[in-house]
Design an enzyme around this catalytic site. Structure first.
Site, PDB file in Angstrom:
ATOM      1  N   LYS A  21       0.844  -1.212   0.000  1.00  0.00           N
ATOM      2  CA  LYS A  21       0.000   0.000   0.000  1.00  0.00           C
ATOM      3  C   LYS A  21       0.872   1.252   0.000  1.00  0.00           C
ATOM      4  O   LYS A  21       0.569   2.220  -0.695  1.00  0.00           O
ATOM      5  CB  LYS A  21      -0.922   0.017   1.225  1.00  0.00           C
ATOM      6  CG  LYS A  21      -2.015  -1.035   1.185  1.00  0.00           C
ATOM      7  CD  LYS A  21      -3.332  -0.435   0.701  1.00  0.00           C
ATOM      8  CE  LYS A  21      -4.328  -1.480   0.200  1.00  0.00           C
ATOM      9  NZ  LYS A  21      -4.861  -2.350   1.220  1.00  0.00           N
ATOM     10  N   LYS A  57     -10.535  -6.217  -5.733  1.00  0.00           N
ATOM     11  CA  LYS A  57     -11.452  -5.125  -6.088  1.00  0.00           C
ATOM     12  C   LYS A  57     -10.728  -4.008  -6.811  1.00  0.00           C
ATOM     13  O   LYS A  57     -11.306  -3.287  -7.599  1.00  0.00           O
ATOM     14  CB  LYS A  57     -12.065  -4.541  -4.813  1.00  0.00           C
ATOM     15  CG  LYS A  57     -12.996  -5.487  -4.098  1.00  0.00           C
ATOM     16  CD  LYS A  57     -13.328  -4.946  -2.696  1.00  0.00           C
ATOM     17  CE  LYS A  57     -13.846  -6.073  -1.823  1.00  0.00           C
ATOM     18  NZ  LYS A  57     -13.757  -5.777  -0.398  1.00  0.00           N
ATOM     19  N   LYS A  59      -3.800 -12.089  -7.728  1.00  0.00           N
ATOM     20  CA  LYS A  59      -5.103 -12.528  -7.214  1.00  0.00           C
ATOM     21  C   LYS A  59      -6.250 -11.664  -7.729  1.00  0.00           C
ATOM     22  O   LYS A  59      -6.027 -10.543  -8.179  1.00  0.00           O
ATOM     23  CB  LYS A  59      -5.092 -12.495  -5.683  1.00  0.00           C
ATOM     24  CG  LYS A  59      -4.946 -11.114  -5.089  1.00  0.00           C
ATOM     25  CD  LYS A  59      -5.345 -11.081  -3.627  1.00  0.00           C
ATOM     26  CE  LYS A  59      -5.469  -9.640  -3.180  1.00  0.00           C
ATOM     27  NZ  LYS A  59      -6.202  -9.400  -1.994  1.00  0.00           N
TER      28      LYS A  59
HETATM   29  P1  TYM Z   1     -11.011  -8.003   2.136  1.00  0.00           P
HETATM   30  O1  TYM Z   1     -12.194  -7.119   2.240  1.00  0.00           O
HETATM   31  O2  TYM Z   1      -9.878  -7.562   1.262  1.00  0.00           O
HETATM   32  O3  TYM Z   1     -11.430  -9.442   1.665  1.00  0.00           O
HETATM   33  C1  TYM Z   1     -12.454 -10.152   2.341  1.00  0.00           C
HETATM   34  C2  TYM Z   1     -12.157 -11.633   2.354  1.00  0.00           C
HETATM   35  O4  TYM Z   1     -12.016 -12.134   1.036  1.00  0.00           O
HETATM   36  C3  TYM Z   1     -10.779 -12.827   0.910  1.00  0.00           C
HETATM   37  N1  TYM Z   1     -10.249 -12.630  -0.455  1.00  0.00           N
HETATM   38  C4  TYM Z   1      -9.765 -13.615  -1.220  1.00  0.00           C
HETATM   39  N2  TYM Z   1      -9.627 -14.928  -0.991  1.00  0.00           N
HETATM   40  C5  TYM Z   1      -9.115 -15.677  -1.979  1.00  0.00           C
HETATM   41  N3  TYM Z   1      -8.740 -15.172  -3.190  1.00  0.00           N
HETATM   42  C6  TYM Z   1      -8.849 -13.861  -3.459  1.00  0.00           C
HETATM   43  N4  TYM Z   1      -8.517 -13.393  -4.649  1.00  0.00           N
HETATM   44  C7  TYM Z   1      -9.378 -13.006  -2.446  1.00  0.00           C
HETATM   45  N5  TYM Z   1      -9.627 -11.677  -2.362  1.00  0.00           N
HETATM   46  C8  TYM Z   1     -10.149 -11.464  -1.134  1.00  0.00           C
HETATM   47  C9  TYM Z   1      -9.864 -12.207   1.953  1.00  0.00           C
HETATM   48  O5  TYM Z   1      -8.821 -13.087   2.308  1.00  0.00           O
HETATM   49  C10 TYM Z   1     -10.832 -11.963   3.092  1.00  0.00           C
HETATM   50  O6  TYM Z   1     -11.003 -13.136   3.850  1.00  0.00           O
HETATM   51  N6  TYM Z   1      -8.480  -7.185   6.342  1.00  0.00           N
HETATM   52  C11 TYM Z   1      -9.617  -7.882   5.797  1.00  0.00           C
HETATM   53  C12 TYM Z   1     -10.924  -7.545   6.505  1.00  0.00           C
HETATM   54  C13 TYM Z   1     -10.885  -7.746   7.968  1.00  0.00           C
HETATM   55  C14 TYM Z   1     -10.887  -8.997   8.653  1.00  0.00           C
HETATM   56  C15 TYM Z   1     -10.849  -8.649  10.048  1.00  0.00           C
HETATM   57  C16 TYM Z   1     -10.926 -10.324   8.244  1.00  0.00           C
HETATM   58  C17 TYM Z   1     -10.831  -6.757   8.893  1.00  0.00           C
HETATM   59  N7  TYM Z   1     -10.819  -7.299  10.151  1.00  0.00           N
HETATM   60  C18 TYM Z   1     -10.841  -9.654  11.024  1.00  0.00           C
HETATM   61  C19 TYM Z   1     -10.911 -11.318   9.233  1.00  0.00           C
HETATM   62  C20 TYM Z   1     -10.886 -10.972  10.591  1.00  0.00           C
HETATM   63  C21 TYM Z   1      -9.740  -7.496   4.339  1.00  0.00           C
HETATM   64  O7  TYM Z   1      -9.299  -6.457   3.931  1.00  0.00           O
HETATM   65  O8  TYM Z   1     -10.450  -8.339   3.601  1.00  0.00           O
END
Ligand code: TYM
Length: 335
Positions: A114, A200, A197
């Site tokens: 980032k 978004k 991967k």
């Molecule tokens: P975020 O919003 O980027 O993504 C949400 C969930 O989707 C999974 N994910 C993927 N898994 C496999 N392949 C991909 N291409 C892919 N893109 C996204 C992410 O691994 C995630 O599980 N930091 C986290 C949000 C968060 C969180 C937490 C998660 C905040 N606090 C506490 C678990 C526990 C995030 O940005 O996810």
């Protein structure tokens, strides 16, 4: 009775959910809500690192809620809530930040990425993203965290912070949670642009969203990166081609995958046919979501009820943890 696992996971409200979110996280949420004590939230505090406008934030929160419900999360089975409805999270985040060190936070891959991508906005929230995430998880004293592969390092940090708190105050208070994917390795769903991967913010055409209509899905998939085809029998698949097969594996039937695999290994493969099949299978897979998204989107009253119910349940659990933590740390009792 078997002891139930406490489960926590969240998704940032920074756009529509895509197949990466679904297969990396959501699919496990759906299974886990049947037998565990689940807490699934919308990580709106986390989304502040990119400074959204208030109207956009509200819209995105609603979108994720609608898509959570459309995918099958059940507010009667799991606690579904908005992170900012639980301000206790921010207090626990503050405590954890006192024992999180600059050196370890600066080493986190997502922070480095980032900082490289947005050098004009390397804020403290970005640096302390892992402590906020740890607070989300341990506030419910969770043991299992269903997430995709990209969150693995954050989960390692959560484990470190939880252990550190226990050690520092000589207590055995926080369980040490693990990243979870039903009995298997964590998943990384690739995008359509040949490398990396599905995400978004990875650029136009990389991600297939649950809300995309069939025309859009066909267009994105037909434009996916491929190559001129194999030149030798049983040749190793290059990354872009392996990505198409990985996507096929999650949405298509096993015999479809093995058909194209054989075609590839015999150097007969026509990527146009593979892509057509992949697009149709993605459309079939996502069809039911699109229907339910439409229904839920206009039901404001129900959406509010779900959020209120979730906030109440999540807050009760968070307040108990904060009461305990304040006492452990040595603060005066206030509630
Ligand atoms: P975020 O919003 O980027 O993504 C949400 C969930 O989707 C999974 N994910 C993927 N898994 C496999 N392949 C991909 N291409 C892919 N893109 C996204 C992410 O691994 C995630 O599980 N930091 C986290 C949000 C968060 C969180 C937490 C998660 C905040 N606090 C506490 C678990 C526990 C995030 O940005 O996810």
């Amino acid at each position: 009775m078997k002891h139930k696992d406490i489960v926590v996971s969240g998704i940032r409200p920074t756009g529509n959910l895509h197949l990466g979110n679904y297969f990396g996280a959501m699919k496990n949420f759906l299974k886990m809500q049947e037998t565990n004590e689940c807490n699934f939230f919308i990580a709106d505090y986390h989304s502040l690192t990119t400074h959204p406008k208030p109207g956009d934030l509200q819209g995105n929160v609603k979108q994720v809620l609608v898509e959570y419900l459309a995918a099958g999360l059940d507010p009667e089975k799991a606690t579904l809530y908005l992170q900012s409805d639980i301000p206790e999270t921010a207090e626990l985040y503050l405590f954890l930040n006192m024992n999180a060190y600059l050196g370890e936070l600066q080493k986190v891959t997502t922070f480095k990425e980032k900082a490289r991508k947005q050098p004009e906005n390397v804020n403290a929230g970005l640096l302390t993203y892992p402590t906020l995430m740890a607070a989300d998880i341990i506030i419910h004293r969770a043991t299992k965290v269903p997430v995709g592969k990209d969150q693995e390092q954050h989960l390692e940090m959560t484990r470190t912070f939880a252990r550190r708190f226990n050690r520092m105050y000589k207590v055995d208070y926080f369980p040490i949670p693990t990243a979870y994917n039903f009995g298997e390795q964590l998943v990384k769903i690739p995008g359509l642009d040949g490398s990396g991967k599905m995400g978004k913010s990875e650029g136009e055409g990389n991600a297939v969203f649950l809300v995309d209509d069939p025309k859009v899905i066909r267009k994105k998939v037909m434009r996916a990166v491929s190559d001129a085809g194999p030149t030798e029998m049983n040749q190793k698949k290059p990354e872009a081609i392996q990505n198409l097969f990985t996507l096929l594996e999650v949405v298509s039937k096993p015999d479809v995958v093995s058909y194209f695999d054989d075609q590839y290994n015999n150097c007969n493969i026509r990527y146009g046919d593979l892509k057509k099949q992949l697009a149709e299978d993605m459309i079939a897979y996502t069809e039911p979501f699109r229907e339910r998204i439409k229904e839920l989107d206009s039901n404001e009253e129900y959406l509010k009820k779900v959020m209120d119910m979730g906030a109440e349940k999540a807050r009760a659990s968070a307040q108990q943890t904060l009461r305990d933590c304040r006492e452990i740390i040595g603060f005066r009792k206030i509630y």
